[in-house]
Write a protein that holds these residues in place. Structure first.
Motif, PDB file in Angstrom:
ATOM      1  N   MET A  75     -10.500  -4.078 -37.390  1.00  0.00           N
ATOM      2  CA  MET A  75     -11.466  -3.725 -36.376  1.00  0.00           C
ATOM      3  C   MET A  75     -10.733  -3.458 -35.065  1.00  0.00           C
ATOM      4  O   MET A  75      -9.817  -4.170 -34.693  1.00  0.00           O
ATOM      5  N   ALA A  76     -11.146  -2.425 -34.382  1.00  0.00           N
ATOM      6  CA  ALA A  76     -10.505  -2.075 -33.111  1.00  0.00           C
ATOM      7  C   ALA A  76     -10.827  -3.125 -32.052  1.00  0.00           C
ATOM      8  O   ALA A  76     -11.890  -3.726 -32.059  1.00  0.00           O
ATOM      9  N   ARG A  77      -9.877  -3.319 -31.155  1.00  0.00           N
ATOM     10  CA  ARG A  77     -10.098  -4.283 -30.077  1.00  0.00           C
ATOM     11  C   ARG A  77     -11.126  -3.734 -29.098  1.00  0.00           C
ATOM     12  O   ARG A  77     -11.148  -2.552 -28.811  1.00  0.00           O
ATOM     13  N   ALA A  78     -11.950  -4.628 -28.605  1.00  0.00           N
ATOM     14  CA  ALA A  78     -12.969  -4.229 -27.638  1.00  0.00           C
ATOM     15  C   ALA A  78     -12.339  -4.065 -26.256  1.00  0.00           C
ATOM     16  O   ALA A  78     -11.445  -4.813 -25.881  1.00  0.00           O
ATOM     17  N   THR A  79     -12.817  -3.091 -25.553  1.00  0.00           N
ATOM     18  CA  THR A  79     -12.364  -2.903 -24.180  1.00  0.00           C
ATOM     19  C   THR A  79     -13.246  -3.754 -23.260  1.00  0.00           C
ATOM     20  O   THR A  79     -14.335  -4.173 -23.657  1.00  0.00           O
ATOM     21  N   PRO A  80     -12.793  -4.007 -22.046  1.00  0.00           N
ATOM     22  CA  PRO A  80     -13.645  -4.746 -21.100  1.00  0.00           C
ATOM     23  C   PRO A  80     -15.004  -4.065 -20.886  1.00  0.00           C
ATOM     24  O   PRO A  80     -16.007  -4.727 -20.676  1.00  0.00           O
ATOM     25  N   SER A  81     -15.024  -2.741 -20.995  1.00  0.00           N
ATOM     26  CA  SER A  81     -16.284  -2.011 -20.849  1.00  0.00           C
ATOM     27  C   SER A  81     -17.254  -2.359 -21.976  1.00  0.00           C
ATOM     28  O   SER A  81     -18.455  -2.512 -21.753  1.00  0.00           O
ATOM     29  N   ASP A  82     -16.749  -2.485 -23.205  1.00  0.00           N
ATOM     30  CA  ASP A  82     -17.596  -2.858 -24.342  1.00  0.00           C
ATOM     31  C   ASP A  82     -18.210  -4.234 -24.127  1.00  0.00           C
ATOM     32  O   ASP A  82     -19.398  -4.445 -24.363  1.00  0.00           O
ATOM     33  N   ILE A  83     -17.380  -5.172 -23.691  1.00  0.00           N
ATOM     34  CA  ILE A  83     -17.852  -6.538 -23.474  1.00  0.00           C
ATOM     35  C   ILE A  83     -18.896  -6.554 -22.369  1.00  0.00           C
ATOM     36  O   ILE A  83     -19.943  -7.212 -22.494  1.00  0.00           O
ATOM     37  N   ARG A  84     -18.662  -5.823 -21.292  1.00  0.00           N
ATOM     38  CA  ARG A  84     -19.614  -5.765 -20.187  1.00  0.00           C
ATOM     39  C   ARG A  84     -20.937  -5.161 -20.656  1.00  0.00           C
ATOM     40  O   ARG A  84     -22.011  -5.633 -20.270  1.00  0.00           O
ATOM     41  N   ASN A  85     -20.885  -4.148 -21.519  1.00  0.00           N
ATOM     42  CA  ASN A  85     -22.117  -3.527 -22.009  1.00  0.00           C
ATOM     43  C   ASN A  85     -22.961  -4.520 -22.794  1.00  0.00           C
ATOM     44  O   ASN A  85     -24.187  -4.524 -22.666  1.00  0.00           O
ATOM     45  N   TYR A  86     -22.331  -5.358 -23.616  1.00  0.00           N
ATOM     46  CA  TYR A  86     -23.089  -6.381 -24.345  1.00  0.00           C
ATOM     47  C   TYR A  86     -23.721  -7.373 -23.383  1.00  0.00           C
ATOM     48  O   TYR A  86     -24.861  -7.781 -23.552  1.00  0.00           O
TER      49      TYR A  86
ATOM     50  N   VAL B  39     -29.213 -12.345 -29.529  1.00  0.00           N
ATOM     51  CA  VAL B  39     -28.379 -11.579 -30.464  1.00  0.00           C
ATOM     52  C   VAL B  39     -27.252 -10.877 -29.704  1.00  0.00           C
ATOM     53  O   VAL B  39     -26.095 -10.892 -30.138  1.00  0.00           O
ATOM     54  N   PHE B  40     -27.569 -10.290 -28.567  1.00  0.00           N
ATOM     55  CA  PHE B  40     -26.534  -9.603 -27.789  1.00  0.00           C
ATOM     56  C   PHE B  40     -25.521 -10.576 -27.203  1.00  0.00           C
ATOM     57  O   PHE B  40     -24.348 -10.243 -27.063  1.00  0.00           O
ATOM     58  N   VAL B  41     -25.959 -11.792 -26.862  1.00  0.00           N
ATOM     59  CA  VAL B  41     -25.001 -12.798 -26.390  1.00  0.00           C
ATOM     60  C   VAL B  41     -24.020 -13.133 -27.501  1.00  0.00           C
ATOM     61  O   VAL B  41     -22.801 -13.165 -27.301  1.00  0.00           O
ATOM     62  N   VAL B  42     -24.536 -13.363 -28.706  1.00  0.00           N
ATOM     63  CA  VAL B  42     -23.676 -13.707 -29.841  1.00  0.00           C
ATOM     64  C   VAL B  42     -22.754 -12.546 -30.194  1.00  0.00           C
ATOM     65  O   VAL B  42     -21.557 -12.734 -30.428  1.00  0.00           O
ATOM     66  N   GLN B  43     -23.297 -11.324 -30.203  1.00  0.00           N
ATOM     67  CA  GLN B  43     -22.467 -10.159 -30.513  1.00  0.00           C
ATOM     68  C   GLN B  43     -21.391  -9.953 -29.452  1.00  0.00           C
ATOM     69  O   GLN B  43     -20.256  -9.614 -29.771  1.00  0.00           O
ATOM     70  N   GLY B  44     -21.741 -10.156 -28.211  1.00  0.00           N
ATOM     71  CA  GLY B  44     -20.762 -10.018 -27.133  1.00  0.00           C
ATOM     72  C   GLY B  44     -19.642 -11.031 -27.249  1.00  0.00           C
ATOM     73  O   GLY B  44     -18.474 -10.733 -27.011  1.00  0.00           O
ATOM     74  N   ARG B  45     -19.980 -12.260 -27.665  1.00  0.00           N
ATOM     75  CA  ARG B  45     -18.941 -13.268 -27.863  1.00  0.00           C
ATOM     76  C   ARG B  45     -18.041 -12.869 -29.027  1.00  0.00           C
ATOM     77  O   ARG B  45     -16.831 -13.054 -28.971  1.00  0.00           O
ATOM     78  N   GLY B  46     -18.615 -12.295 -30.072  1.00  0.00           N
ATOM     79  CA  GLY B  46     -17.812 -11.868 -31.211  1.00  0.00           C
ATOM     80  C   GLY B  46     -16.890 -10.725 -30.846  1.00  0.00           C
ATOM     81  O   GLY B  46     -15.722 -10.676 -31.257  1.00  0.00           O
ATOM     82  N   VAL B  47     -17.382  -9.790 -30.050  1.00  0.00           N
ATOM     83  CA  VAL B  47     -16.576  -8.639 -29.644  1.00  0.00           C
ATOM     84  C   VAL B  47     -15.437  -9.084 -28.729  1.00  0.00           C
ATOM     85  O   VAL B  47     -14.319  -8.606 -28.821  1.00  0.00           O
ATOM     86  N   SER B  48     -15.750 -10.016 -27.837  1.00  0.00           N
ATOM     87  CA  SER B  48     -14.725 -10.425 -26.865  1.00  0.00           C
ATOM     88  C   SER B  48     -13.711 -11.382 -27.471  1.00  0.00           C
ATOM     89  O   SER B  48     -12.658 -11.605 -26.878  1.00  0.00           O
ATOM     90  N   GLY B  49     -14.036 -11.984 -28.612  1.00  0.00           N
ATOM     91  CA  GLY B  49     -13.128 -12.926 -29.240  1.00  0.00           C
ATOM     92  C   GLY B  49     -13.251 -14.332 -28.693  1.00  0.00           C
ATOM     93  O   GLY B  49     -12.482 -15.216 -29.049  1.00  0.00           O
TER      94      GLY B  49
END
Length: 58
Positions: free
Chosen positions: A1-12, A44-54
């Protein structure tokens, strides 16, 4: 899986906050069912954001 950028994390995080604000608005006008749905979507978005950010993963 590609690493999330700070922009991705902020969007979540922005999406989660928007869903929480919407849920508060629905609860305020007395629509408990939609308030609960938007509260769940925010969670759901909080959990997904935590998963994306690691966060929370070793």
């Amino acid at each position: 899986m590609a690493r999330a950028t700070p922009s991705d994390i902020r969007n979540y995080r922005v999406a989660a906050v928007m869903f929480f604000i919407a849920s508060i608005a629905f609860f305020a006008v007395g629509n408990v069912a939609l308030g609960a749905v938007f509260l769940a979507l925010g969670a759901v978005f909080v959990v997904q954001g935590r998963g994306v950010s690691g966060e929370g993963h070793e």
